[in-house]
Design an enzyme around this catalytic site. Structure first.
Site, PDB file in Angstrom:
ATOM      1  N   ARG A 102      45.424  75.929 -17.726  1.00  0.00           N
ATOM      2  CA  ARG A 102      46.102  74.351 -17.475  1.00  0.00           C
ATOM      3  C   ARG A 102      44.293  74.214 -18.312  1.00  0.00           C
ATOM      4  O   ARG A 102      43.457  73.898 -17.433  1.00  0.00           O
ATOM      5  CB  ARG A 102      46.113  73.813 -16.157  1.00  0.00           C
ATOM      6  N   HIS A 129      53.314  70.961 -23.578  1.00  0.00           N
ATOM      7  CA  HIS A 129      53.481  71.062 -21.729  1.00  0.00           C
ATOM      8  C   HIS A 129      54.812  71.266 -21.636  1.00  0.00           C
ATOM      9  O   HIS A 129      55.280  70.937 -20.890  1.00  0.00           O
ATOM     10  CB  HIS A 129      53.333  69.234 -21.265  1.00  0.00           C
ATOM     11  N   CYS A 264      56.781  62.110 -16.243  1.00  0.00           N
ATOM     12  CA  CYS A 264      56.388  63.315 -16.104  1.00  0.00           C
ATOM     13  C   CYS A 264      55.262  62.820 -14.659  1.00  0.00           C
ATOM     14  O   CYS A 264      54.488  63.525 -14.230  1.00  0.00           O
ATOM     15  CB  CYS A 264      55.325  64.231 -17.518  1.00  0.00           C
ATOM     16  N   ARG A 292      60.166  70.797 -11.200  1.00  0.00           N
ATOM     17  CA  ARG A 292      58.691  71.845 -12.202  1.00  0.00           C
ATOM     18  C   ARG A 292      58.430  73.017 -11.330  1.00  0.00           C
ATOM     19  O   ARG A 292      57.986  74.024 -11.739  1.00  0.00           O
ATOM     20  CB  ARG A 292      57.171  70.948 -11.598  1.00  0.00           C
TER      21      ARG A 292
END
Length: 326
Positions: A102, A129, A264, A292
């Site tokens: 990330r 993303h 999100c 997720r």
């Protein structure tokens, strides 16, 4: 599926994206079946940007699959400064079964994938993303019962989340509308790719500066923060520009009566979305956040297991909801 890495949704075919979602559905419904699927495997998690959902879902996800996570902070890696991306990749490939990163520049993830001999997963870059988008469309499938043909309205900054929402929508035959202020549109290359893929899947991509037009008749209304990490210095100036793009009760009311709201997270309540929308019964932001976990478990299974997960036998059930119009 022949891809080693999960860097961008553009790297896959529509069938591959559907397969990831099929596997995520199976993993969520039958977690015990996959409890040792990655036994003995270790996932290195490189964080150049802070995180709540990415950190927890990858950490918990690899543990639930029988593997182990290793968290690597910016101070421990300091990519490109303390040690080159190449050297980090060549070290880690001899020690772990996969790498999640990330970071800021998308090129960092691309280089890591190029150099590492183990799978590399994009946990977020300034450009895209992809793990978030997989969770987004998994949520849409669960709540709406289908993806192909849905009108998905995104209101806000044409950022990394918007890009991946466009990419996945194009792969799955959704009709994606992106409403941004002038000068904050999605990347031109991202837009061009999505429109080209829409030609194959019978989806569509529409860009507009009119949030009401985008949300009108939508099945899904989506927004994100106005200032992402690294843009804190622009927060005040952006707030005045983006204020007309706030998802409030009036704007949400332009969507279908059964439209759902997604975000999100983290959300800046009172800025891009009001409490009355994000806390309403048609808001599925926490189910989306949970997804997720399941979406990323599917990605890890496909990339890090010794053989691809066989979910093809389940496709007969989900295929009509995921397939594009023919």
């Amino acid at each position: 599926m022949h891809r080693k890495d999960f860097v961008s949704l553009r790297d896959f075919s529509p069938g591959d994206i559907r397969h990831f979602i099929h596997v995520a559905c199976q993993v969520k419904a039958n977690p015990q079946v996959y409890a040792e699927a990655l036994k003995g495997k270790t996932l290195a998690m490189i964080f150049e940007k802070p995180s709540l959902r990415t950190r927890v879902t990858f950490d918990v996800g690899i543990e639930q699959l029988g593997g182990h996570p290793i968290y690597l902070s910016p101070a421990e890696i300091n990519l490109g400064k303390r040690e080159s991306i190449y050297d980090v990749a060549k070290n880690l490939e001899r020690m772990v079964g996969g790498i999640m990163i990330r970071t800021f520049a998308h090129e960092i993830v691309e280089q890591m994938a190029q150099y590492a001999g183990v799978p590399v997963i994009n946990g977020l870059t300034d450009f895209s993303h992809p793990c978030q988008a997989m969770a987004d469309y998994l949520t849409m499938l669960e709540v709406k019962g289908r993806i192909a043909g849905l009108k998905v309205a995104y209101v806000g900054d044409g950022n990394n989340v918007a890009h991946s929402l466009m990419f996945a929508g194009a792969q799955l035959g959704a009709n994606v509308w992106i409403a941004t202020p002038p000068r904050f549109e999605p990347n031109l290359d991202a837009t061009a790719w999505a429109r080209l893929r829409c030609g194959e899947t019978h989806g569509s991509l529409t860009l507009t500066h009119d949030p009401e037009l985008a949300v009108f008749g939508a099945d899904v209304v989506y927004t994100d923060v106005w200032s992402s990490m690294g843009q804190e210095g622009e927060a005040q100036s952006r707030a005045s520009v983006f204020r007309p793009y706030q998802v409030n009760a009036k704007l949400f009311g332009s969507a279908k009566n059964d439209a759902i709201f997604l975000h999100c997270l983290p959300a800046h309540r009172g800025d891009e979305v009001t409490d009355e929308v994000i806390d309403c019964p048609r808001s599925f932001v926490f189910q989306q956040a949970e997804n997720r976990l399941h979406a990323q478990k599917a990605i890890m299974l496909e990339l890090m297991s010794d053989k691809a997960i066989e979910a093809r036998q389940h496709e007969a059930v989900a295929e009509p909801a995921l397939a594009s119009h023919t």
